[in-house]
Design a protein around this motif. Structure first.
Motif, PDB file in Angstrom:
ATOM      1  N   CYS A  19       0.845  -1.189   0.000  1.00 37.51           N
ATOM      2  CA  CYS A  19       0.000   0.000   0.000  1.00 37.51           C
ATOM      3  C   CYS A  19       0.879   1.237   0.000  1.00 37.51           C
ATOM      4  O   CYS A  19       1.886   1.277   0.710  1.00 37.51           O
ATOM      5  CB  CYS A  19      -0.906   0.015   1.232  1.00 37.51           C
ATOM      6  SG  CYS A  19      -2.063  -1.356   1.313  1.00 37.51           S
ATOM      7  N   ALA A  33      -3.366   0.232  -3.361  1.00 39.58           N
ATOM      8  CA  ALA A  33      -3.072  -1.079  -2.781  1.00 39.58           C
ATOM      9  C   ALA A  33      -2.911  -2.082  -3.918  1.00 39.58           C
ATOM     10  O   ALA A  33      -3.664  -2.047  -4.893  1.00 39.58           O
ATOM     11  CB  ALA A  33      -4.199  -1.505  -1.839  1.00 39.58           C
ATOM     12  N   LEU A 131      -5.706  -0.520   3.078  1.00 38.69           N
ATOM     13  CA  LEU A 131      -5.797   0.752   2.365  1.00 38.69           C
ATOM     14  C   LEU A 131      -6.282   1.856   3.309  1.00 38.69           C
ATOM     15  O   LEU A 131      -5.749   2.966   3.306  1.00 38.69           O
ATOM     16  CB  LEU A 131      -6.736   0.603   1.168  1.00 38.69           C
ATOM     17  CG  LEU A 131      -6.810   1.787   0.224  1.00 38.69           C
ATOM     18  CD1 LEU A 131      -6.919   1.312  -1.209  1.00 38.69           C
ATOM     19  CD2 LEU A 131      -7.977   2.680   0.562  1.00 38.69           C
ATOM     20  N   THR A 134      -3.528   2.796   5.660  1.00 45.10           N
ATOM     21  CA  THR A 134      -2.525   3.536   4.898  1.00 45.10           C
ATOM     22  C   THR A 134      -2.992   4.966   4.657  1.00 45.10           C
ATOM     23  O   THR A 134      -2.197   5.913   4.715  1.00 45.10           O
ATOM     24  CB  THR A 134      -2.224   2.830   3.567  1.00 45.10           C
ATOM     25  OG1 THR A 134      -1.750   1.508   3.846  1.00 45.10           O
ATOM     26  CG2 THR A 134      -1.181   3.580   2.751  1.00 45.10           C
TER      27      THR A 134
END
Length: 187
Positions: A19, A33, A131, A134
């Motif tokens: 990611c 991702a 994701l 992140t």
């Protein structure tokens, strides 16, 4: 510290998830991702020429979600390069149904309502968890700057979301003393 030495074993499968987060020139944020699954052995597959060879991706898919600083989803792009079944690639376009959702409490429930079960791809949905984290890590500095500029006196939303950020913990006592609720709280 590495894991303890395991018993004798044979490597069969590798899943890699990468990611990355990006700030965009238009003030939005792209979080990408990428997932690959590989096997250490070949196996029969009708949809991919009769066999998927050892080391060849069983799954190879990417997802980009474009967000604003409030975690509202402005765009979603999914690409499925390799899957074990040709029909799997048809689910990538459906990920656009996530546009308009907000990453936050209850968002995976909303995701599943839009693209869950037989409407979507399990593997693309699995990418949404890492994701989301992140996204937070990518936008953290900008979120802090915005909070400081607003000089908000309300409790930051990040508090009580994990062990380290518990209102009665050391990190909160140090970084947000006004919201610390521990035993030795100074009134």
């Amino acid at each position: 510290m590495p894991l303890l030495e395991p018993v004798a074993r044979k490597h069969l499968h590798t899943r890699r998830i990468v990611c990355e987060g990006f700030s965009r020139s238009d003030g939005l944020w792209d979080i990408e991702a990428h997932l690959t699954d590989t096997k250490t052995y070949g196996f029969p597959n009708q949809d991919r020429g009769g066999i998927i060879e050892a080391g060849e991706p069983v799954h190879d898919m990417s997802l980009r979600v474009t967000l604003d600083l409030d975690f509202n989803i402005h765009d979603v792009v999914a690409v499925t390069d390799d899957t074990p079944f040709k029909v799997c690639k048809e689910t990538a376009a459906g990920m656009r149904l996530l546009i308009g959702l907000k990453i936050g409490s209850g968002w995976m429930r909303d995701v599943r309502a839009r693209v869950g079960r037989t409407q979507g791809c399990t593997h693309l949905l699995e990418l949404l968890g890492p994701l989301a984290t992140t996204a937070f890590q990518t936008m953290h500095k900008a979120l802090e700057e915005r909070a400081n500029n607003e000089a908000s006196h309300s409790k930051p939303g990040i508090l009580d979301t994990c062990y380290a950020l518990a209102s009665d913990g050391l990190v909160v006592e140090r970084q947000w003393p006004q919201f610390y609720t521990g035993k030795d709280r100074k009134s």
